[in-house]
Design a protein around this motif. Sequence first.
Motif, short mmCIF file in Angstrom:
data_model
loop_
_atom_site.label_atom_id
_atom_site.label_comp_id
_atom_site.label_asym_id
_atom_site.label_seq_id
_atom_site.Cartn_x
_atom_site.Cartn_y
_atom_site.Cartn_z
N GLU A 52 -17.77 50.71 -5.45
CA GLU A 52 -16.69 51.71 -5.52
C GLU A 52 -16.23 52.14 -4.14
N GLU A 108 -14.78 43.34 -7.03
CA GLU A 108 -15.22 42.44 -8.10
C GLU A 108 -16.73 42.49 -8.28
N GLU A 109 -17.45 42.79 -7.19
CA GLU A 109 -18.91 42.87 -7.26
C GLU A 109 -19.39 44.22 -7.80
N GLY A 110 -18.44 45.11 -8.10
CA GLY A 110 -18.79 46.38 -8.72
C GLY A 110 -18.94 47.55 -7.78
#
Length: 223
Positions: free
Chosen positions: A32, A28-30
């Motif tokens: 990968e 959710e925080e981006g």
Amino acid sequence: MIMKVSSVSLPTIKRLPSYLHILRQALEEGHENISSAYIARALHLEAIQVRKDLSATGISGQSGVGFNIAGLIKHLEDFLGWNNSRDAFLVGCGNLGVALMGYEGFRERGLNIVAGFDVDKNKIGKEISGKKIFSLEKFPDLLERLHIKIGVLTVPQNRAQQVAGYMVESGIEAIWNFTSVRLDIPEHIIVERVELECSLAVLSSRLREKNEESAEEFSGANV
């Protein structure tokens, strides 16, 4: 490759949901990719423990890269069976049973309580979160018609063994036992007992110890 659950230790399995929580937050925080060290720090564990746990499920990270978060989430959900929704019946629609029937988080983890059962005429026919409560007498017939394999047991302690036996005779293959009773049922039936009293004992004893330490510190400060 996903390993068989039976080949993985119970403590490892119990840690996996916590790993998933951290992974979803990171996604959710981006992010990968994620390292075992990152997961370990977030949960106050050793990185080697996290690596061993993940390896036991059949997955390993890449050196210098770690794990692809989306891929690791899918792998762990597949391992835990959370990607395959399983329907369940709940028996015992008291306060705990009603709370479990209304808990939406189960759906995210592959469990769908489709109906409740009780012997109380005042509860039979009512709906809880869109799920109907049936008479316990209808349990065997509906179990066969809907091909339900999982039963959630939330009856009073003095009825637990009798009702569990009835569920097994009706065709249930797995019981999630929320009572304090250790059920005496055939070995081929999967049983998982939620030990609420054990968890409470740990909580209360730690709180007692903390209060005693605070009292000693206060007493020492006034000497």
